[in-house]
Write a protein that holds these residues in place. Structure first.
Motif, PDB file in Angstrom:
ATOM      1  N   MET A  28       0.925   1.448  -3.281  1.00 23.08           N
ATOM      2  CA  MET A  28       0.504   0.836  -1.726  1.00 23.08           C
ATOM      3  C   MET A  28      -0.528  -0.505  -2.478  1.00 23.08           C
ATOM      4  SD  MET A  28       0.464   3.540   0.366  1.00 23.08           S
ATOM      5  CE  MET A  28      -0.826   2.760   1.279  1.00 23.08           C
ATOM      6  N   ILE A  29      -0.692  -0.392  -3.336  1.00 19.98           N
ATOM      7  CA  ILE A  29      -1.357  -2.132  -3.590  1.00 19.98           C
ATOM      8  C   ILE A  29      -0.528  -2.706  -3.394  1.00 19.98           C
ATOM      9  CG2 ILE A  29      -2.860  -3.328  -5.520  1.00 19.98           C
ATOM     10  CD1 ILE A  29      -3.540  -0.581  -6.799  1.00 19.98           C
ATOM     11  N   GLY A  30       0.744  -3.095  -3.693  1.00 21.05           N
ATOM     12  CA  GLY A  30       2.314  -3.707  -4.132  1.00 21.05           C
ATOM     13  C   GLY A  30       2.647  -4.109  -2.715  1.00 21.05           C
ATOM     14  N   LEU A  31       1.912  -3.240  -1.777  1.00 24.13           N
ATOM     15  CA  LEU A  31       3.000  -3.402  -0.613  1.00 24.13           C
ATOM     16  C   LEU A  31       1.267  -4.606   0.022  1.00 24.13           C
ATOM     17  CD1 LEU A  31       3.708  -0.269   0.601  1.00 24.13           C
ATOM     18  CD2 LEU A  31       5.548  -2.036   0.511  1.00 24.13           C
ATOM     19  N   ALA A  32      -0.117  -4.466  -0.544  1.00 20.13           N
ATOM     20  CA  ALA A  32      -0.150  -4.800   0.003  1.00 20.13           C
ATOM     21  C   ALA A  32      -0.297  -6.668   0.356  1.00 20.13           C
ATOM     22  CB  ALA A  32      -1.685  -5.018  -0.209  1.00 20.13           C
ATOM     23  N   PRO A  33       0.333  -7.438  -0.769  1.00 20.44           N
ATOM     24  CA  PRO A  33       0.435  -8.735  -0.553  1.00 20.44           C
ATOM     25  C   PRO A  33       1.828  -8.949  -0.124  1.00 20.44           C
ATOM     26  CG  PRO A  33       0.987  -7.927  -2.571  1.00 20.44           C
ATOM     27  CD  PRO A  33       0.111  -6.958  -1.931  1.00 20.44           C
ATOM     28  N   LEU A  34       2.798  -8.164   0.595  1.00 20.61           N
ATOM     29  CA  LEU A  34       4.051  -8.004   1.628  1.00 20.61           C
ATOM     30  C   LEU A  34       3.352  -7.867   2.698  1.00 20.61           C
ATOM     31  CD1 LEU A  34       6.469  -6.006  -0.495  1.00 20.61           C
ATOM     32  CD2 LEU A  34       5.172  -7.915  -0.502  1.00 20.61           C
ATOM     33  N   LEU A  35       2.658  -7.087   3.104  1.00 23.47           N
ATOM     34  CA  LEU A  35       2.173  -6.948   4.885  1.00 23.47           C
ATOM     35  C   LEU A  35       1.488  -7.787   5.125  1.00 23.47           C
ATOM     36  CD1 LEU A  35       3.500  -3.255   4.050  1.00 23.47           C
ATOM     37  CD2 LEU A  35       4.511  -5.173   5.082  1.00 23.47           C
ATOM     38  N   VAL A  62       7.834  -7.329  -4.437  1.00 21.78           N
ATOM     39  CA  VAL A  62       8.928  -5.764  -4.214  1.00 21.78           C
ATOM     40  C   VAL A  62       9.353  -5.765  -6.091  1.00 21.78           C
ATOM     41  CG1 VAL A  62      10.679  -5.233  -3.919  1.00 21.78           C
ATOM     42  CG2 VAL A  62      10.427  -6.359  -2.210  1.00 21.78           C
ATOM     43  N   ALA A  63       9.042  -6.843  -6.610  1.00 21.30           N
ATOM     44  CA  ALA A  63       9.516  -6.181  -8.228  1.00 21.30           C
ATOM     45  C   ALA A  63       8.572  -5.168  -8.982  1.00 21.30           C
ATOM     46  CB  ALA A  63       9.856  -7.921  -8.972  1.00 21.30           C
ATOM     47  N   MET A  64       7.270  -5.623  -8.297  1.00 20.88           N
ATOM     48  CA  MET A  64       5.923  -4.585  -8.971  1.00 20.88           C
ATOM     49  C   MET A  64       5.581  -3.475  -8.318  1.00 20.88           C
ATOM     50  SD  MET A  64       2.853  -7.413  -9.804  1.00 20.88           S
ATOM     51  CE  MET A  64       3.402  -8.396  -7.684  1.00 20.88           C
ATOM     52  N   VAL A  65       6.430  -3.170  -7.323  1.00 17.98           N
ATOM     53  CA  VAL A  65       6.340  -2.231  -6.647  1.00 17.98           C
ATOM     54  C   VAL A  65       7.449  -1.000  -6.770  1.00 17.98           C
ATOM     55  CG1 VAL A  65       6.830  -0.851  -4.305  1.00 17.98           C
ATOM     56  CG2 VAL A  65       5.170  -3.101  -4.043  1.00 17.98           C
ATOM     57  N   ILE A  66       8.785  -1.754  -7.501  1.00 15.04           N
ATOM     58  CA  ILE A  66      10.095  -1.070  -8.347  1.00 15.04           C
ATOM     59  C   ILE A  66       9.860  -0.711  -9.481  1.00 15.04           C
ATOM     60  CG2 ILE A  66      12.115  -1.024  -8.988  1.00 15.04           C
ATOM     61  CD1 ILE A  66      13.257  -2.754  -6.248  1.00 15.04           C
ATOM     62  N   SER A  67       9.005  -1.438 -10.268  1.00 16.30           N
ATOM     63  CA  SER A  67       8.956  -0.746 -11.552  1.00 16.30           C
ATOM     64  C   SER A  67       7.257  -0.056 -12.019  1.00 16.30           C
ATOM     65  CB  SER A  67       8.153  -1.995 -12.108  1.00 16.30           C
ATOM     66  OG  SER A  67       6.997  -2.726 -11.629  1.00 16.30           O
ATOM     67  N   SER A  68       6.667   0.130 -10.658  1.00 15.47           N
ATOM     68  CA  SER A  68       5.325   1.170 -11.176  1.00 15.47           C
ATOM     69  C   SER A  68       6.110   2.290 -10.591  1.00 15.47           C
ATOM     70  CB  SER A  68       4.304   0.881  -9.731  1.00 15.47           C
ATOM     71  OG  SER A  68       5.140   0.993  -8.621  1.00 15.47           O
ATOM     72  N   GLN A  69       7.162   2.364  -9.707  1.00 16.54           N
ATOM     73  CA  GLN A  69       7.910   3.726  -8.974  1.00 16.54           C
ATOM     74  C   GLN A  69       8.712   4.192 -10.198  1.00 16.54           C
ATOM     75  OE1 GLN A  69       5.829   5.604  -6.021  1.00 16.54           O
ATOM     76  NE2 GLN A  69       5.193   2.682  -7.116  1.00 16.54           N
ATOM     77  N   VAL A  70       9.428   3.242 -11.091  1.00 14.99           N
ATOM     78  CA  VAL A  70       9.738   3.384 -12.384  1.00 14.99           C
ATOM     79  C   VAL A  70       9.570   3.967 -13.384  1.00 14.99           C
ATOM     80  CG1 VAL A  70      11.156   2.565 -13.967  1.00 14.99           C
ATOM     81  CG2 VAL A  70      11.761   2.143 -11.440  1.00 14.99           C
ATOM     82  N   ASN A  71       8.403   3.163 -13.678  1.00 14.19           N
ATOM     83  CA  ASN A  71       7.459   4.148 -14.690  1.00 14.19           C
ATOM     84  C   ASN A  71       6.872   5.027 -14.454  1.00 14.19           C
ATOM     85  OD1 ASN A  71       5.467   3.398 -16.959  1.00 14.19           O
ATOM     86  ND2 ASN A  71       3.290   3.663 -15.467  1.00 14.19           N
ATOM     87  N   LEU A  88       9.433 -15.851   1.802  1.00 18.55           N
ATOM     88  CA  LEU A  88      10.899 -15.292   1.738  1.00 18.55           C
ATOM     89  C   LEU A  88      10.654 -14.534  -0.113  1.00 18.55           C
ATOM     90  CD1 LEU A  88      13.411 -12.773   2.451  1.00 18.55           C
ATOM     91  CD2 LEU A  88      14.522 -15.568   1.889  1.00 18.55           C
ATOM     92  N   ILE A  89      10.624 -15.172  -1.126  1.00 20.93           N
ATOM     93  CA  ILE A  89      10.920 -15.022  -2.081  1.00 20.93           C
ATOM     94  C   ILE A  89       9.228 -14.287  -2.355  1.00 20.93           C
ATOM     95  CG2 ILE A  89      10.012 -16.481  -4.245  1.00 20.93           C
ATOM     96  CD1 ILE A  89      12.438 -18.460  -3.150  1.00 20.93           C
ATOM     97  N   PHE A  90       8.213 -15.288  -1.920  1.00 23.69           N
ATOM     98  CA  PHE A  90       7.364 -14.729  -2.506  1.00 23.69           C
ATOM     99  C   PHE A  90       6.606 -12.827  -2.085  1.00 23.69           C
ATOM    100  CE2 PHE A  90       2.793 -13.076  -2.560  1.00 23.69           C
ATOM    101  CZ  PHE A  90       1.994 -13.522  -3.486  1.00 23.69           C
ATOM    102  N   ALA A  91       7.273 -12.625  -1.125  1.00 24.49           N
ATOM    103  CA  ALA A  91       7.981 -11.336  -0.757  1.00 24.49           C
ATOM    104  C   ALA A  91       8.569 -10.568  -1.605  1.00 24.49           C
ATOM    105  CB  ALA A  91       8.223 -10.454   0.473  1.00 24.49           C
ATOM    106  N   VAL A  92       9.942 -11.088  -1.948  1.00 28.13           N
ATOM    107  CA  VAL A  92      11.060 -10.764  -3.342  1.00 28.13           C
ATOM    108  C   VAL A  92      10.157 -10.386  -4.726  1.00 28.13           C
ATOM    109  CG1 VAL A  92      12.913 -11.549  -4.646  1.00 28.13           C
ATOM    110  CG2 VAL A  92      12.936 -11.676  -1.765  1.00 28.13           C
TER     111      VAL A  92
END
Length: 409
Positions: A129-136, A252-261, A245-249
């Motif tokens: 959720m925290i990672g989605l904030a700067p994206l949305l 996404v890296a932080m969102v993915i890694s937190s779920q892998v963790n 676009l790059i900022f959003a991409v």
């Protein structure tokens, strides 16, 4: 619900970003003064966490949270009608102070119910959720400001606060019963409202080590946030749309890694993951200046390297936070508050160094490397780190700093 609460401070900051130029123009002020409305929010958040965390240990989680979010609504409405930049800056400080209750209580609630790997898993879910904030949030803020002007952003933040108040009032149970609150703790326990709780934390070398690590991770993220707009648009010639676009991409890296963790925690310990992740982060950070100097891969090489560096933060934040909170179940609010304050404070001290050293790609890489080096050194010199974090588990089992029997019940 906890994810939405934890993301409220980030949403309050990021949703407002696209409106900064309009604020400066409408209030007839400078860009620097308009940027102080962001710095003021961060300052308020840091102070608010130190105040609200101990209050949640004394009066329970629900009451300070409901008051904090309600005052967030009030200050948001006042920001929407602020007639000048000075008043807006002051109101933004208050807004940050009160919505700090959301993030502090969200982490404290997790510590009330869970410890060890279970707590780290949930903290990783919060990172989604925290990672989605700067994206949305910036996109939503741009849409709102584009239709109804910048003041509508604050009306939207007030509406978000109202929704959260209703959700918390209706569905969030009290996770800190009266018998576990510090005001009724046994003789010799630190009293909320006194400096005793923070004194205990500041004297705990293990806590400070694990508390500093998320702050260094936040310093890496904020150094990227501060430096990347100038690096990518001025040095590499990207358009604002391409940069967005790059900022959003990269987000996404932080969102993915937190779920892998969160998935890895089913098979490994928080300390074990942290032991591997920090050196890997340092190696990836050291690759940044090599790519920048040689020009290997151009902008794609730089973006790929930053993606990996930022992605490693998902393995750092949740595990270090969980390890820091171990042993402090009776004062989880106070511990979470100091954690949050250190994160904001360290990020605020570290990120300006990018500009101090020139604001270039190399200066951004240098600050990131510095944070990674300090992180590895802190872990290497922390006794609990070399023993795999067992000290924290023993503290829980013996009840030092927490009421293990009450938690088990």
């Amino acid at each position: 619900m906890l994810g939405a609460l934890a993301a409220l401070p980030a949403v309050t900051t990021d949703m407002y970003l696209p409106a900064l130029p309009e604020v400066a123009s409408d209030l007839a002020t400078t860009t620097t003064a308009a940027q102080f409305t962001l710095s003021g929010t961060l300052l308020g958040t840091a102070v608010g966490q130190l105040v609200i965390g101990p209050l949640s240990d004394r009066f329970g989680r629900r009451l300070p949270l409901l008051i904090g979010i309600s005052m967030h609504v009030v200050t948001s409405l006042l920001c929407a009608i602020a007639p000048n930049i000075g008043l807006l800056i002051g109101l933004r400080v208050l807004q940050g102070f009160f919505n700090a209750a959301a993030s502090v209580v969200a982490i404290a609630v997790i510590r009330d119910r869970f410890t060890g790997s279970d707590a780290a898993k949930l903290l990783s879910r919060l990172m989604l959720m925290i990672g989605l904030a700067p994206l949305l949030a910036p996109t939503l803020g741009q849409a709102v400001a584009g239709i109804w002007a910048w003041r509508a952003v604050f009306y939207s933040l007030a509406l978000i606060g109202v929704i959260l108040v209703v959700i918390v009032w209706r569905w969030m149970p009290e996770t800190l019963p009266p018998e576990r609150r510090l005001s009724r703790a046994r003789k010799g326990s630190p009293k909320t409202g006194e400096p005793g709780g923070y004194r205990i934390l500041l004297r705990d070398r293990r806590f400070l080590a694990y508390a500093v690590i998320p702050g260094l991770a936040m310093g890496i993220i904020m150094s990227y946030v501060v430096g990347s707009p100038f690096v990518m648009q001025e040095e590499y010639g990207l358009t604002p749309g391409q940069f967005a676009l790059i900022f959003a991409v990269n987000g996404v890296a932080m969102v993915i890694s937190s779920q892998v963790n969160a998935s890895l925690l089913s098979r490994a310990s928080s300390s074990g993951i942290l032991r591997i992740a920090a050196p890997i982060l340092l190696v990836l950070a050291l690759a940044l200046p090599v790519i920048i100097i040689t020009g290997a891969g151009g902008i794609f090489g730089l973006v790929a390297s930053l993606w990996l560096v930022l992605g490693m933060q998902g393995f750092i934040f949740a595990n270090a936070t969980s390890l820091a909170l171990d042993g402090y179940g009776r004062m989880a609010g106070t511990a979470a508050a100091l954690l949050g304050c250190l994160q904001v404070g360290l990020a605020g001290l570290i990120s300006p160094l990018v500009g101090v050293f020139g604001g270039s790609a190399l200066s951004m890489a240098g600050v990131i490397i510095g944070c990674a080096v300090v992180m590895v050194l802190v872990l290497a010199t922390t006794p609990a780190y070399r023993r795999g974090g067992q000290r924290g588990n023993r503290r829980l089992e013996t009840g030092q700093g927490s009421n293990a029997a009450a938690e088990q019940a």
